[in-house]
Design a protein around this motif. Structure first.
Motif, PDB file in Angstrom:
ATOM      1  N   CYS A  40       0.919  -1.335  -0.042  1.00 34.26           N
ATOM      2  CA  CYS A  40       0.056   0.135  -0.178  1.00 34.26           C
ATOM      3  C   CYS A  40       0.785   1.159  -0.106  1.00 34.26           C
ATOM      4  N   TRP A  51      -4.180   7.562  -5.395  1.00 32.02           N
ATOM      5  CA  TRP A  51      -3.763   7.201  -4.055  1.00 32.02           C
ATOM      6  C   TRP A  51      -3.869   8.013  -2.757  1.00 32.02           C
ATOM      7  N   LEU A  54      -5.876   5.485  -0.729  1.00 32.59           N
ATOM      8  CA  LEU A  54      -5.189   4.501  -0.022  1.00 32.59           C
ATOM      9  C   LEU A  54      -4.600   4.790   1.162  1.00 32.59           C
ATOM     10  N   GLN A  58      -4.006   2.441   4.549  1.00 32.18           N
ATOM     11  CA  GLN A  58      -2.573   2.375   5.056  1.00 32.18           C
ATOM     12  C   GLN A  58      -2.576   2.526   6.282  1.00 32.18           C
TER      13      GLN A  58
END
Length: 307
Positions: A40, A51, A54, A58
């Protein structure tokens, strides 16, 4: 039946089977967890489309290293002691919760679970209304507590009653090293003009902390103030993904009843003890629904931020 009677009633074979540790099972689970963080984090660093989203995933993966830290300070995640201790140090560093200090804190919690006068997790209270609930879930009190504790320990000003005088030097050294490495990482990041740590670690942790707070509130929230671990700790039904993420700690009453049982044996212990559990919830959504609808009916102590 209380937890002591249940454990006493187990056969010698059952005890041996339930408490058998394994490096291979621990390392496999460790590989999945840290592998997820690295993959990740790599996608965030590479800047793949979407991103920023994410960073939430994470953050969840990093903050739930708390459950691995918890398992390693019991030295049940792995059979080999030094692997437990080093993984604990790494996890504690990543989530701002040094492992030696947390070991003292958590063992006091196990000795005095749900004892309002002695359980350090009850020192700050639990949310009794919507505002307190939102503040608790935000993680702000947790970060403030962890930072202030880290600085106080580094300055040799540890005043936590659960830390014995013989442990003050170890706790101070741990805090100094942690702060030094944090400062070094910030210095290097600034020097090379890199924002990598900000996007793969710092901001994700801020985003992931609320999910950990929601999870942890279920462990003892609204459980009775009694000594019986089958009553004062909650087991929450959930799916396999959450159980893997949390190193099977949703089986929390089982863990408190028999802390020597490693994470991968908790489902087996659950089958043996399930009929004796009195504090359970059918999922985390149901727990929080029940919790917030009871604000007008309860006035209970809070769990200490960072616990």
């Amino acid at each position: 039946m209380d937890h002591r009677q249940f454990i006493a009633g187990l056969s010698a074979k059952d005890r041996a089977d339930l408490t058998a540790k394994s490096d291979s099972k621990g390392l496999l689970a460790l590989g999945f967890h840290f592998g997820g963080i690295l993959v990740c984090g790599g996608m965030i660093a590479y800047g793949i489309p979407g991103w920023p989203l994410l960073m939430v995933l994470q953050g969840i993966l990093i903050m739930f290293l708390f459950t691995l830290l918890h398992e390693t300070i019991h030295r049940t995640a792995f059979k080999t002691v030094w692997i437990n201790d080093w993984v604990a140090r790494i996890c504690g560093f990543l989530i701002l919760l040094p492992s030696n200090w947390f070991r003292y804190f958590h063992f006091a919690h196990h000795r005095h679970t749900q004892d309002p006068d002695h359980d350090p997790e009850l020192a700050g209270g639990k949310p009794d209304n919507w505002w307190q609930y939102i503040v608790y879930v935000s993680g702000v009190p947790t970060w403030a507590s962890e930072i202030s504790t880290l600085i106080a320990n580094a300055m040799g000003r540890c005043r936590d009653g659960f830390v014995p005088s013989s442990g003050h030097k170890k706790v101070r050294h741990e805090a100094i090293v942690s702060l030094a490495v944090y400062c070094a990482l910030v210095f290097v990041s600034v020097a090379v003009r890199s924002d990598l740590l900000l996007y793969v670690w710092i901001l994700p942790c801020l985003l992931g902390q609320p999910f950990l707070r929601l999870y942890l509130l279920a462990e003892h929230g609204r459980c009775p103030f009694v000594a019986n671990m089958l009553e004062n700790s909650r087991t929450t039904a959930t799916n396999a993904l959450v159980r893997r993420l949390a190193w099977n700690m949703p089986y929390h009453a089982e863990h408190h009843s028999y802390p020597a049982v490693p994470f991968f044996k908790l489902p087996a212990l659950h089958k043996l003890i399930e009929s004796h559990l009195t504090s359970t919830s059918d999922g985390y959504r149901q727990f929080h629904k029940d919790y917030v609808t009871g604000f007008s009916e309860h006035n209970t102590p809070h769990s200490k931020p960072g616990a």
